[in-house]
Design a protein around this motif. Structure first.
Motif, short mmCIF file in Angstrom:
data_model
loop_
_atom_site.label_atom_id
_atom_site.label_comp_id
_atom_site.label_asym_id
_atom_site.label_seq_id
_atom_site.Cartn_x
_atom_site.Cartn_y
_atom_site.Cartn_z
N GLU A 41 0.94 -1.25 -0.07
CA GLU A 41 -0.10 -0.09 -0.03
C GLU A 41 0.90 1.37 0.03
N ASN A 42 2.01 1.42 0.77
CA ASN A 42 2.83 2.20 0.75
C ASN A 42 3.55 2.57 -0.64
N ASN A 43 3.74 1.64 -1.31
CA ASN A 43 4.47 1.88 -2.57
C ASN A 43 3.21 2.37 -3.57
N MET A 44 2.05 1.80 -3.61
CA MET A 44 0.91 2.57 -4.31
C MET A 44 0.77 3.64 -3.99
N GLU A 45 0.81 4.11 -2.99
CA GLU A 45 0.71 5.62 -2.50
C GLU A 45 1.79 6.45 -2.97
N ARG A 46 2.95 6.01 -2.98
CA ARG A 46 4.06 6.77 -3.35
C ARG A 46 4.07 6.87 -5.10
N VAL A 47 3.60 5.83 -5.88
CA VAL A 47 3.60 5.63 -7.20
C VAL A 47 2.56 6.81 -7.59
N LYS A 48 1.34 6.81 -6.76
CA LYS A 48 0.41 7.83 -7.33
C LYS A 48 0.75 9.13 -6.91
N LYS A 49 1.49 9.43 -5.93
CA LYS A 49 1.97 10.67 -5.43
C LYS A 49 2.93 11.26 -6.45
N GLU A 50 4.17 10.32 -6.54
CA GLU A 50 5.21 10.83 -7.32
C GLU A 50 5.20 10.79 -8.83
N SER A 51 4.45 9.85 -9.30
CA SER A 51 4.13 9.52 -10.53
C SER A 51 2.76 9.48 -11.00
N PRO A 52 1.94 10.50 -10.75
CA PRO A 52 0.54 10.05 -11.20
C PRO A 52 0.15 9.81 -12.59
N HIS A 53 1.08 9.77 -13.53
CA HIS A 53 0.89 9.61 -14.96
C HIS A 53 0.95 8.10 -15.21
N VAL A 54 1.46 7.35 -14.14
CA VAL A 54 1.94 6.05 -14.26
C VAL A 54 0.39 5.12 -14.08
N VAL A 107 -11.11 -15.76 -4.24
CA VAL A 107 -12.08 -15.50 -4.94
C VAL A 107 -13.35 -14.57 -4.38
N PHE A 108 -13.62 -14.84 -3.01
CA PHE A 108 -14.48 -14.04 -2.27
C PHE A 108 -14.04 -12.73 -1.93
N THR A 109 -12.78 -12.34 -2.03
CA THR A 109 -12.35 -11.03 -1.42
C THR A 109 -11.69 -9.98 -2.90
N ILE A 110 -11.57 -10.68 -4.11
CA ILE A 110 -10.86 -9.83 -4.82
C ILE A 110 -11.50 -8.67 -5.31
N THR A 111 -12.99 -8.67 -5.14
CA THR A 111 -13.59 -7.52 -5.57
C THR A 111 -13.77 -6.53 -4.54
N ASP A 112 -13.31 -6.95 -3.16
CA ASP A 112 -13.20 -6.05 -2.22
C ASP A 112 -12.01 -5.07 -2.46
N LEU A 113 -10.68 -5.83 -2.74
CA LEU A 113 -9.46 -5.06 -3.17
C LEU A 113 -9.79 -4.11 -4.31
N HIS A 114 -10.34 -4.50 -5.17
CA HIS A 114 -10.88 -3.68 -6.70
C HIS A 114 -11.58 -2.43 -6.10
N LYS A 115 -12.57 -2.42 -5.40
CA LYS A 115 -13.50 -1.50 -4.93
C LYS A 115 -12.62 -0.45 -4.05
N ASP A 116 -11.87 -0.90 -3.18
CA ASP A 116 -11.12 -0.18 -2.04
C ASP A 116 -10.06 0.50 -2.81
N TRP A 117 -9.38 -0.06 -3.88
CA TRP A 117 -8.21 0.67 -4.55
C TRP A 117 -8.84 1.77 -5.73
N MET A 118 -10.05 1.52 -6.08
CA MET A 118 -10.73 2.48 -7.03
C MET A 118 -11.03 3.69 -6.02
N LEU A 119 -11.51 3.35 -5.02
CA LEU A 119 -12.16 4.45 -3.93
C LEU A 119 -10.79 5.16 -3.62
N LYS A 120 -9.50 4.71 -3.23
CA LYS A 120 -8.47 5.47 -3.05
C LYS A 120 -7.86 6.25 -4.25
N GLY A 121 -8.33 5.84 -5.50
CA GLY A 121 -7.94 6.73 -6.62
C GLY A 121 -6.78 5.96 -7.37
N TRP A 122 -6.36 4.64 -6.93
CA TRP A 122 -5.51 3.89 -7.49
C TRP A 122 -5.59 3.20 -8.56
#
Length: 184
Positions: free
Chosen positions: A34-47, A60-75
């Motif tokens: 998660e820290n790496n994702m935050e860093r990429v989006k902050k330092e290199s938002p074009h990536v 299989v029960f939780t992959i959509t939770d990850l997808h939604k969570d990271w979408m809501l974070k803007g990642w």
């Protein structure tokens, strides 16, 4: 370094989130991801980043939770999910899930698609395909129960070696842990 390039696309093979990710891929540190994702989006938002999880019984029960969570974070954007389907070993294959659990997975996937449609309108063609293909694969065949016994056996062995507790970390699979694990 990424700032020097105008067109970068990263596909991340991440299968689930939190403690679950740390069990699925031993030695993973979820906070680091998660820290790496935050860093990429902050330092290199074009990536452009997408996730390419390998779908199996444990995630299989939780992959959509990850997808939604990271979408809501803007990642991620809606179509930044591509599901790879695990075929072997068969004890992890989603075709081995009992029918009632398959129905629960299908309901959860369809609920995620409804959420995507409500929030992102018609811009979900790719993610709709990958989810529908995963549902179709899951329901195309019913693998024998012997694979669920093997799943529990393998899980128990890994838990002892790694000093972890997969059944408590994946409570949505309680039916499998309760009905297919060896009783001590």
């Amino acid at each position: 370094m990424w700032k020097k390039f105008s067109n970068i696309h990263c596909s991340i093979s991440v299968d689930t989130h939190g403690k679950r990710a740390e069990i699925l891929r031993h030695d993973t540190k979820w906070k680091t991801i998660e820290n790496n994702m935050e860093r990429v989006k902050k330092e290199s938002p074009h990536v452009r980043v997408n996730i390419t999880p390998t779908i199996q019984i444990l995630n299989v029960f939780t992959i959509t939770d990850l997808h939604k969570d990271w979408m809501l974070k803007g990642w991620l954007s809606p179509n930044d999910l591509f599901l790879n389907i695990l075929h072997r070993p068969q004890f992890y294959c989603i075709q081995a899930l009992p029918i009632h659990l398959k129905k629960m997975v299908e309901k959860k996937f369809n609920k995620h698609l409804v959420w995507l449609e409500q929030n992102y309108k018609d811009n979900i063609y790719s993610v709709r395909n990958t989810i529908n293909n995963s549902i179709a694969f899951m329901n195309a065949q019913q693998l024998p129960e012997k694979h669920l016994y093997e799943l529990c056996k393998q899980t128990s062995q890994l838990d002892k070696i790694r000093n972890q507790d997969t059944p408590n970390t994946f409570p949505e699979l309680k039916y499998i842990w309760s009905n297919y694990a060896e009783k001590n």
